[in-house]
Design a protein around this motif. Structure first.
Motif, PDB file in Angstrom:
ATOM      1  N   ARG A 180       4.310   5.911  -5.148  1.00  0.00           N
ATOM      2  CA  ARG A 180       4.360   6.060  -6.612  1.00  0.00           C
ATOM      3  C   ARG A 180       3.460   7.183  -7.104  1.00  0.00           C
ATOM      4  O   ARG A 180       3.622   7.662  -8.214  1.00  0.00           O
ATOM      5  CB  ARG A 180       3.936   4.758  -7.289  1.00  0.00           C
ATOM      6  CG  ARG A 180       5.031   3.756  -7.362  1.00  0.00           C
ATOM      7  CD  ARG A 180       4.676   2.702  -8.373  1.00  0.00           C
ATOM      8  NE  ARG A 180       4.601   3.242  -9.708  1.00  0.00           N
ATOM      9  CZ  ARG A 180       3.850   2.737 -10.672  1.00  0.00           C
ATOM     10  NH1 ARG A 180       3.090   1.696 -10.435  1.00  0.00           N
ATOM     11  NH2 ARG A 180       3.860   3.263 -11.878  1.00  0.00           N
ATOM     12  N   ASP A 181       2.492   7.548  -6.282  1.00  0.00           N
ATOM     13  CA  ASP A 181       1.579   8.597  -6.721  1.00  0.00           C
ATOM     14  C   ASP A 181       2.209   9.981  -6.675  1.00  0.00           C
ATOM     15  O   ASP A 181       1.644  10.931  -7.191  1.00  0.00           O
ATOM     16  CB  ASP A 181       0.308   8.574  -5.863  1.00  0.00           C
ATOM     17  CG  ASP A 181      -0.571   7.401  -6.240  1.00  0.00           C
ATOM     18  OD1 ASP A 181      -0.375   6.868  -7.345  1.00  0.00           O
ATOM     19  OD2 ASP A 181      -1.426   7.011  -5.434  1.00  0.00           O
ATOM     20  N   CYS A 241       2.694   1.851  -3.272  1.00  0.00           N
ATOM     21  CA  CYS A 241       1.794   2.369  -4.313  1.00  0.00           C
ATOM     22  C   CYS A 241       1.493   3.838  -4.072  1.00  0.00           C
ATOM     23  O   CYS A 241       1.391   4.629  -5.013  1.00  0.00           O
ATOM     24  CB  CYS A 241       0.492   1.571  -4.343  1.00  0.00           C
ATOM     25  SG  CYS A 241       0.740  -0.079  -4.998  1.00  0.00           S
ATOM     26  N   SER A 242       1.360   4.181  -2.819  1.00  0.00           N
ATOM     27  CA  SER A 242       1.095   5.576  -2.502  1.00  0.00           C
ATOM     28  C   SER A 242       2.300   6.450  -2.847  1.00  0.00           C
ATOM     29  O   SER A 242       2.166   7.554  -3.363  1.00  0.00           O
ATOM     30  CB  SER A 242       0.759   5.672  -1.021  1.00  0.00           C
ATOM     31  OG  SER A 242       0.797   6.992  -0.605  1.00  0.00           O
ATOM     32  N   ILE A 246       0.847  -1.201   0.000  1.00  0.00           N
ATOM     33  CA  ILE A 246       0.000   0.000   0.000  1.00  0.00           C
ATOM     34  C   ILE A 246       0.881   1.249   0.000  1.00  0.00           C
ATOM     35  O   ILE A 246       0.677   2.180  -0.790  1.00  0.00           O
ATOM     36  CB  ILE A 246      -0.929   0.011   1.237  1.00  0.00           C
ATOM     37  CG1 ILE A 246      -1.910  -1.143   1.147  1.00  0.00           C
ATOM     38  CG2 ILE A 246      -1.666   1.347   1.338  1.00  0.00           C
ATOM     39  CD1 ILE A 246      -2.796  -1.288   2.367  1.00  0.00           C
ATOM     40  N   VAL A 247       1.893   1.252   0.881  1.00  0.00           N
ATOM     41  CA  VAL A 247       2.731   2.446   1.006  1.00  0.00           C
ATOM     42  C   VAL A 247       3.526   2.678  -0.282  1.00  0.00           C
ATOM     43  O   VAL A 247       3.639   3.813  -0.755  1.00  0.00           O
ATOM     44  CB  VAL A 247       3.668   2.313   2.226  1.00  0.00           C
ATOM     45  CG1 VAL A 247       4.621   3.484   2.280  1.00  0.00           C
ATOM     46  CG2 VAL A 247       2.862   2.234   3.502  1.00  0.00           C
TER      47      VAL A 247
END
Lengths: 211, 1037
Positions: free
Chosen positions: B473-474, B470-471, B467-468
């Protein structure tokens, strides 16, 4: 069930491979045989219904390498479609079809069902906290030891909640995963990895006629 | 080197030679290794010029200097690098050698091969105090400071080596004696060649401690007694071995008896030394068997003793390394953490940082420590010159990095190579100054968010990690602020650690971020520093294709600097990347799985493209079987596959092996095909590959046969894309070396377009355009085309440039144009000959030669050429003096020009005054056929004035010329025969010729089909014959 004869198994396989995707008749037959093998070790009385929760969890743990209790319970619930607390042979083969060979869409559906703890069609903030509660090392210095978890949940929610209703609907989840496949198992490991799948299939489908 | 050299090195008794001892050997080896690697490890320091040169007698010869760093003139060698006074930094005129910098010392040792040790030794013997020579009497300047530090380290290391043997000096052990006795026994015998007659112990009994002497003697340190019969001493030698050395017992049978003092002779350090002093036969024989007798015992002995020390040394070394690493590591951490702190003095925000309590206690401690070190350092400098202090201070208060660097270097001198290594990197990825948005008075909120995410990453399980990640990557990861934020909060360490886990999703998530942020050169370096490349290389073995792709793509980004490329190679990355190329992309429709394979191959090609910028990697790719795989991928229809593939190929085409393979594996066809694609980058790489390969004639033919010339000409119209234009014009240039291709270019009207490209283009385009025109102009009908399309003027204008590669091509093109009289008129009007003439002063021999060649047709075709040449003030003297050049091509071209100049009698008179005759005569002993030809021509033409003909004879030019007739080159024959004919007008020359057997050779030439040769040879024979007749007549009347 253990007394099921050859003819019966073949008929069942015939029916199942039509109802369930991804398996041909021979493979369905293998899975049925394997299922009856698994049942055989169970007490006769329960065997009639199918795999109970404990037995099923053992399989998830030993065969598919899952460790998270919450997740294993949830996977059991999703497999057990009729909610009778047993996984019947049909439920077993249906579940495995997603487990082993599911398309991305099928897996998204499966995972969403696993993560939607109360089955209301949404993954709520509370459900996320519940699923992620052990995912961070607790910092003893923090005032609220759960602050980190709440933060991660907020991060996840921010990433997934496309319609900004404070919870993740199926469509939110689907969009998220299609955008970033890594988030398929966002809230916990509920699918076997490639290596386990390979091993399982090798074991289940090897030389079917020997069974 | 200062202290160790003066104290530790063992000098022979007359103090001008180094003693041949194991210690000296160790020290020399250390100095050798240090010096040899100096150039690579400390490239900047290596360039510093010594205050005084190191000079010594060398055994090296000019032929040893096989490197393009040197200009070799017969026996002497000059480096091409020189100092401000244009003095070469390395000069060799055997046996004397003079060296001014470590760069050349280092290079010299690399060239010395097996003579290395000898050179180091000779150098040290001749330069007893190298430190003084290097730094001179004054204290080292700031720049030299680094060098001083590096040398100080070496000195310390040398001392530590020296201390070991000193501690054990004079302690002979029973084992060492045994080894030596065993060795000596091997040299005993009965034959003529024996070195000794016999060696035996007085006692066969060995005590448990290894000694043979009786215990009461052992008290005095005695080990054993020996009886040695030599071939030439009488009586037999009775020798005692003591822990303090060996000595002779002269009176073992004397009255003193057992207890008399036996120490009569001098004490020697070992048996061999004693024997050498006592027995001349042994000394002589041992010199002959030097390697056997002298070296073996000494190495064996050292070996024996060293086994005791090895552990200790190993440990000290290890701990030294360790310590250094720690310091470096700390320094690096400090660099990473305190970067904003460095600016703290100036800028508010970092203070705020601190007030906010965001700097961890650990950071604060570091900060304090650093400050105290800093102040200490400034104090240290206070004792030195104030100027240096100021400099340091200003360094420090300026941008944070240089200050930090210098402070690091001072604190950890050993770590210096870490930095110098990166500074030796290729230009394409220069170390960029540490940057951070100066205006960041408030760190953006992203910074804090990233910091928080990285904190979670450190303590997250697999699920939360994904989750972290992917975040993370934002964030806008192409933004430098975000890239550096990830690094500064320690995110790179975490990301790289994730690559080592078993969690495939974590690896993928991490690589997706690393792939993005590694487009930043500072991030690349940190990834390499943290060992990320090694892990990524091992991920290439993973069965997961997505993971493989991401690893390869990230490697492609990181391997943009030399050290990274080397790391990839050294960890087996090249082989693995080449394996990725192995997919089968044939067939129109691909299955999902095949598509993934193709993607893997594409990523592999991307990584290889980055890696292929290092020569070693090119070789490694070839050895791993990469060429046929690249050839196969070259057939791919996908542009995103073709670009890295052709990119790699054109990069590797700098190597001969690749050029051959590109031709033989049928790649030219594909390269030509893709010249017509609709992607300029791909077109550029294809053209560039053809550019590099078309030096080869067969390749040029293939380009034509596959119809590649037309698309190249079409590409000339893409004049806005300069890189593409440079590659295209380069390919056209090289292709136009074949006349068949020139004909095609004519057909496609390429010349007109090329002429238009002579103005307002970057130099890399101009070089190629002019090169192409020069080649096309070798065909006479093109000369008019160039003129008519207005090419002469821009070409002549380019003669005023400074780019040497361009000048070589321009002079060649102008020379070719001058062969057409109409062109010559224009060149003359534009004063082109004067411009060519002034290029004779260019420092580059290639430009000189090319200019001189161009001058020839100009003189031939200009109206009033003689007058024109005379009008160049000092021009004739200038060109005659070029006959002193060491470059064969310069000499040949100047001879050719002189032949043309000499056609004008007045000018011939002038150059005769400038001494052209003896200078030409001086060159006659050459074996170079090209030079011979033009030299003979020049001599023939110069005979026409005054007594030049006689002078050539007196200067000894005749006999060598006769030998030219034996050359295999027919063009030499003609010129030589003409020269001989001219020379034969002097009777003495005829005698010389006759003596050298010219008649027989000329008779062969008379039979030639070349009429000029025939005539010249016949006329020369006639002259000789006439002289003989006249002689006969005079004799016999």
């Amino acid at each position: 069930m253990s007394a099921m004869n050859r003819k019966l198994i073949q008929n069942l396989a015939e029916t199942l491979c039509k109802q369930v995707k991804h398996f041909d008749k021979a493979e369905a037959e293998c899975l049925i045989r394997q299922f009856s093998g698994l049942l055989g070790e169970q007490a006769e009385r329960r065997a009639a219904h199918g795999l109970d929760r404990v037995r099923f969890r053992n399989i998830l743990h030993n065969t598919f390498g899952m460790t998270d209790d919450v997740m294993m319970d949830r996977v059991f619930r999703v497999f057990d479609k009729d909610n009778d607390t047993y996984v019947s042979v049909k439920e077993w083969v249906e579940g495995l079809s997603v487990f082993l060979r599911g398309t991305l869409d099928e897996k998204i559906k499966f995972c969403f069902d696993v993560y939607d703890l109360n089955g209301d069609g949404y993954i709520s903030r509370e459900e996320m906290i519940q699923m992620l509660k052990d995912s961070l090392i607790r910092q003893p210095v923090e005032e609220d030891p759960d602050e980190g978890i709440k933060d991660v949940v907020d991060i996840a929610l921010k990433k997934m909640d496309y319609d900004h209703d404070g919870k993740v609907s199926y469509s939110d989840f689907e969009k998220t995963v299609i955008d970033e496949n890594l988030l398929l198992e966002a809230f916990g490991n509920c699918l076997p990895d490639a290596k386990r799948i390979l091993l399982f299939e090798q074991h289940a489908f090897r030389e079917p006629h020997e069974h | 080197m200062g202290v160790a050299l003066s104290r530790a090195i063992q000098w022979s008794s007359d103090a001008d030679k180094l003693e041949d001892s194991p210690l000296n050997n160790d020290l020399l080896t250390e100095i050798l290794l240090f010096t040899e690697e100096f150039g690579d490890r400390h490239p900047q320091e290596a360039r510093l010029k010594f205050s005084e040169p190191l000079q010594w007698k060398t055994t090296l010869e000019a032929s040893d200097f096989i490197s393009d760093l040197y200009d070799i003139r017969e026996e002497s060698v000059m480096s091409l690098g020189y100092d401000d006074n244009r003095r070469s930094l390395l000069q060799l005129s055997p046996p004397d050698i003079t060296v001014y910098s470590f760069y050349y010392l280092s290079n010299l040792l690399q060239l010395s091969k097996d003579k290395k040790m000898k050179e180091v030794q000779s150098c040290l013997e001749a330069n007893r105090e190298p430190m003084k020579k290097i730094f001179g009497p004054r204290s080292p300047s700031i720049h030299e400071d680094e060098l001083f530090n590096v040398l100080q380290q070496l000195d310390e290391k040398l001392l530590s080596i020296a201390v070991r043997p000193i501690a054990r000096e004079g302690r002979l052990s029973p084992a060492a004696v045994d080894i030596e006795v065993d060795l000596l026994k091997r040299f005993c015998g009965t034959g003529e060649n024996r070195v000794l007659k016999s060696v035996r112990y007085t006692s066969d009994y060995v005590f448990s401690n290894g000694c043979r002497s009786p215990p009461w003697r052992q008290m005095d340190g005695e080990i054993c007694s020996l009886i040695i019969e030599t071939c030439d001493t009488e009586p037999t030698l009775f020798i005692t071995c003591n822990t303090s050395g060996v000595f002779l017992d002269e009176e073992i049978n004397g009255e003193g008896g057992e207890n008399s003092n036996r120490r009569k002779s001098e004490v020697y350090k070992d048996l061999v030394t004693l024997l050498k002093n006592m027995s001349t036969h042994f000394a002589k024989a041992s010199d002959e068997k030097d390697s056997a007798i002298q070296d073996v015992p000494s190495t064996e002995k050292t070996l024996h003793v060293e086994t005791v020390d090895a552990e200790e040394t190993g440990q000290t070394l290890k701990s030294y390394d360790h310590e250094e690493k720690n310091v470096l590591e700390k320094a690096r951490q400090q660099l990473a953490r305190n970067k904003p702190g460095g600016r703290k003095k100036k800028l508010e925000p970092s203070l705020k940082w601190k007030n906010l309590g965001l700097v961890s206690p650990y950071d604060e401690a570091e900060e304090k420590a650093r400050k105290s070190r800093e102040s200490k350092r400034i104090l240290e400098y206070g004792t030195k010159s104030p100027a240096s202090e100021n400099k340091k201070k200003s360094n420090f208060s300026g941008s944070s990095l240089p200050g930090c660097h210098s402070s690091q270097k001072i604190k950890t001198p050993g770590g210096a190579d870490d930095f110098s290594e990166s500074s030796s990197d290729d230009e394409e990825d220069e170390e960029q100054p540490e940057r951070r948005a100066e205006a960041a008075t408030d760190l953006p909120s992203e910074y804090w968010q990233i910091q928080k995410l990285v904190k979670y990453l450190k303590g997250a399980n697999q699920t939360a990690t994904v989750i972290v990640l992917c975040s993370l990557r934002d964030f806008n990861l192409v933004q430098e602020m975000c890239q550096l934020a990830i690094r500064d909060v320690g995110g790179l360490e975490v990301l790289i650690n994730l690559l080592d886990t078993d969690e495939i999703r974590c690896k993928i998530g991490s690589l997706k971020i690393l792939k993005e942020i590694s487009c930043n050169s500072q991030i690349r370096r940190t990834i390499a520093d943290l060992g990320g490349l090694q892990t990524m290389v091992s991920i290439l073995d993973s069965p997961d294709k997505e993971l493989k792709c991401l690893a390869a793509e990230t490697i492609a980004n990181v391997a943009k600097f030399r050290r990274a490329r080397r790391t990839v190679r050294q960890h087996g990355g090249i082989k693995r990347l080449v394996e990725l190329l192995d997919c089968v992309p044939d067939g129109v429709s691909l299955s999902k799985e095949q598509e993934r394979d193709v993607e893997v191959a594409r990523c592999g090609a991307l990584a290889l493209w980055s890696c292929s910028k290092s020569t070693w990697n090119k070789e490694a790719i070839r050895r791993a079987g990469g060429i046929p795989l690249l050839a196969r991928l070259l057939k791919s229809p996908q542009k995103n596959m073709l670009i890295p593939v052709v990119g790699t190929l054109q990069e590797c085409a700098s190597e001969e092996s690749y050029r051959i393979a590109i031709q033989t594996e049928g790649m030219i066809e594909d390269l030509v095909k893709n010249l017509s694609c609709d992607n300029q980058e791909l077109q550029m790489h294809c053209a560039s590959a053809i550019f590099k390969c078309a030096e080869d004639k067969h390749t040029r033919d293939l380009v034509r046969q596959y119809g590649g010339l037309k698309p190249l000409v079409v590409l000339l119209n893409q004049a806005e894309n300069k890189q593409l234009l440079a590659a295209t014009t380069g390919a056209i240039w090289k292709c136009s070396i074949s006349m068949e291709n020139v004909a095609k270019f004519q057909e496609y009207k390429a010349l007109e377009i090329l002429v238009r490209l002579l103005t307002d283009q970057p130099e890399e385009v101009l070089v190629n355009v002019v090169g192409a025109l020069g080649e096309c102009a070798q065909k006479s009908e093109n000369l008019a085309i160039i003129r008519k399309s207005g090419g002469i003027k821009p070409l002549v204008n380019l003669l005023t440039g400074t780019n040497q590669a361009l000048l070589v091509n321009v002079t060649r093109a102008v020379g070719a144009c001058a062969t057409d009289p109409e062109n010559m008129v224009i060149i003359d009007q534009l004063d082109g000959v004067r411009l060519l003439w002034s290029l004779l002063k260019n420092p580059s021999p290639e430009v000189q030669a090319s200019a001189a060649w161009a001058i020839c047709p100009c003189i031939e075709n200009a109206k009033d050429a003689g007058e024109m040449v005379r009008s160049f003030v000092g021009g004739l003297e200038l060109i005659v003096n070029l006959l002193k050049s060491q470059n064969k091509d310069v000499l040949a071209s100047v001879c050719a020009a002189i032949a043309k100049i000499a056609k004008d009698v007045e000018n011939l008179a002038v150059i005769t005054d400038h001494g052209v005759v003896p200078m030409l005569a001086n060159l006659t002993n050459t074996g170079d056929d090209k030079l011979r030809r033009y030299l003979a021509e020049a001599i023939a033409c110069c005979c026409m004035w005054g007594s030049n003909c006689v002078s050539f004879g007196e200067a000894g030019a005749v006999a060598p010329l006769v030998r030219y007739l034996r050359s295999n080159d027919p063009s030499v024959h003609q010129a030589t025969a003409r020269a001989l004919f001219e020379l034969s007008k002097d009777p003495n020359n005829c005698i010389t010729m006759h003596e050298n057997g010219v008649v027989k050779l000329l008779l062969v030439m008379i039979g030639s089909t070349d009429e000029i040769l025939q005539e010249a040879a016949a006329s020369c024979v006639a002259n000789i014959r006439r002289l003989a007749l006249a002689n006969d007549k005079a004799k016999y009347g």
